[in-house]
Design a protein around this motif. Sequence first.
Motif, mmCIF file in Angstrom:
data_model
loop_
_atom_site.group_PDB
_atom_site.id
_atom_site.type_symbol
_atom_site.label_atom_id
_atom_site.label_comp_id
_atom_site.label_asym_id
_atom_site.label_seq_id
_atom_site.Cartn_x
_atom_site.Cartn_y
_atom_site.Cartn_z
ATOM 1 N N GLU A 214 0.858 -1.184 0.000
ATOM 2 C CA GLU A 214 0.000 0.000 0.000
ATOM 3 C C GLU A 214 0.897 1.237 0.000
ATOM 4 O O GLU A 214 1.733 1.387 0.889
ATOM 5 N N THR A 216 1.221 5.493 -0.274
ATOM 6 C CA THR A 216 0.615 6.830 -0.208
ATOM 7 C C THR A 216 1.722 7.860 -0.349
ATOM 8 O O THR A 216 2.771 7.745 0.307
ATOM 9 N N TYR A 218 2.516 12.117 -0.297
ATOM 10 C CA TYR A 218 1.923 13.372 0.154
ATOM 11 C C TYR A 218 3.041 14.356 0.488
ATOM 12 O O TYR A 218 4.200 13.974 0.712
ATOM 13 N N SER A 224 -2.505 14.714 -2.574
ATOM 14 C CA SER A 224 -1.941 13.407 -2.247
ATOM 15 C C SER A 224 -2.439 12.384 -3.261
ATOM 16 O O SER A 224 -3.403 12.621 -3.991
ATOM 17 N N ASP A 225 -1.766 11.243 -3.290
ATOM 18 C CA ASP A 225 -2.188 10.157 -4.182
ATOM 19 C C ASP A 225 -1.847 8.844 -3.497
ATOM 20 O O ASP A 225 -0.998 8.811 -2.588
ATOM 21 N N ARG A 226 -2.473 7.774 -3.938
ATOM 22 C CA ARG A 226 -2.292 6.500 -3.244
ATOM 23 C C ARG A 226 -2.706 5.350 -4.133
ATOM 24 O O ARG A 226 -3.297 5.543 -5.213
ATOM 25 N N TYR A 228 -4.913 1.529 -4.163
ATOM 26 C CA TYR A 228 -6.180 1.085 -3.578
ATOM 27 C C TYR A 228 -6.269 -0.439 -3.622
ATOM 28 O O TYR A 228 -5.717 -1.086 -4.527
ATOM 29 N N HIS A 242 -2.897 -1.745 -5.184
ATOM 30 C CA HIS A 242 -1.696 -1.936 -4.380
ATOM 31 C C HIS A 242 -0.624 -2.648 -5.207
ATOM 32 O O HIS A 242 -0.918 -3.540 -6.015
#
Length: 585
Positions: A214, A216, A218, A224-226, A228, A242
């Motif tokens: 996972e 993330t 920022y 921000s971005d991530r 899922y 992920h």
Amino acid sequence: MNYQKNYNLSFSLVEVLIGIVFVTILTYLIYMGFINFMKFSTTVRIQLQALNLLENEIELIRNLKYEDVGIIGGYPRGVLEPKKIVEYGLYKFEVRTYVRNIDDPFDGTVTTTPKDSAPADYKLVEIEADCLNCPMKIKTQKLTTIVAPKTLEATTNNGSLFIQVFNAHGEPLSGVNVLVINNKINPPIRIEDLTNINGLLQLIDIPTGTNAYEITVYKPGYSSDRTYPLNDPNNPNPINPHATVKEQELTIVSFSIDKLSNLNIYTQNKFCKPVGEINFRITGSKLIGVNPNIPKFSTTTLTDSNGYKLLSNLEWDEYAFEILKQGNVLAGALQMLPFRLLPDKTETINLIVAASSPNYILVQVLDEYNNPIDFATVTLIGANYNKTLITGVDEIFENNWINNYSEKTDNIDLSFGDIRLKNYDGIYPTGTEEYLISNTIDLGTSTDSKILKIEWNSSVPENTSLKIQIAVNNDNLSWNFVGPDGTSQTYFTISPSESLEFTSNKRFFRYKVYLTTYDENVTPRLNNIKIKYKNLCLSKNYVLFDSLQAGSYNLIVEKSGYIPANKNIDLLNEFYFITVKLTKE
């Protein structure tokens, strides 16, 4: 003869005041110089303390076993805390430690051919310190060191993960916080690190896992971005799942973030008047999932009583709007839709709100370079429906003057809804010029306003006359009624009438209808009147078709010098927005 010279050794009041001011300024400058010197001295002393602290930490790390040089709960694993508070002298410092496996290009890397099968050549340790209770702000102090194994590197079954962060222009971003978590391994991995000068975080020789990592990214003041998870009921098919790390392979994951922006939103009508307490939905175009499409940002909010709403800390994106308040629809905007919000900006959008039934189609007309096109003819054809509108033009329609006028003569009859002469026992008054003056029509602004056309529907029997004059001003007081040539000696007698240049940049408008009969048995009648106009607050390149029935429609968009466009529309829901682009011939 004796001569005596008389010297005046005293000072005038002005000279004394000048001296006092000079001494005061000099004293102030000396004082400020001393204060600044003390601040500089204190800052240097604190920075030296922080560096001494970091040097002690580095020395402790160098005395650890190679396999212990790592982060507790992170990767590479080890005995070092990722973050801790240390008291050193009079001050408290937050100490952050980063440990990274380094793939030295000397023996090949994970990106070369052949690949380096043992890419973790040595470890780079970076330590940062920030003072928590210092009397002044100091820069973050950093030290780095390299820790090498005493034995030869060995081939592992691990893989590598590169995390790349760009800004909105595709340029690499350094100093971005990256959080990587893998809860599918025991013990779990948690890595907190920063991107380098190339916007890259390289995680070398980490355990494998399918959709296990996972991520993330920022940064303060930035979006921000991530990644899922798969099969989440709220986002079953994420675009950026992920990350997976495979044995002896390199996985590269890219993210894009940039500085946050603010958006001022105004809801107003086509006459520039605020329309308050309008609830609406704003939705960004960026998606985090597909099938179904899941937007990254979507929220419902409300303008205040003055029709204003500030949305702060928005990510750069293209935003669409939908009016949710019952009985109101989105009739256009003073800007192009969807609205493009750039990074690190404070922008304004003016949404035009109109009262309407739910089913409607909003059409935006642009050229091939996304420039708005005004005065384009837009025709919508459907079952029992055929209507033509012009972009940037609106009309005011009046067909009932009961209690809807500013002045009239006694012989005007409004009881039938139209305008006609009164009938007295079957006889109309003859030879007199009767009139009605409309209520004031406020176009909302004088900027770029103009009456483009007036047209009316009337009945004018033989031996009767019906004629019209209009008046415009910016003070709502001086009403000088004139005809087509701009003088009081002429009248509008033929519908429609255009080329009304004297109405340019005038805000207030009235019309005056004159009725006369020379035959006591008949009267002229005005059934309705339409005033077509433009102003700054009209959506320049939009038209709104409202009160529609669900079904299929054909949309035709035309303008001289452009190739016409033809679109088929299936109106299934209450709101349909379409952008039509015209190409020059």
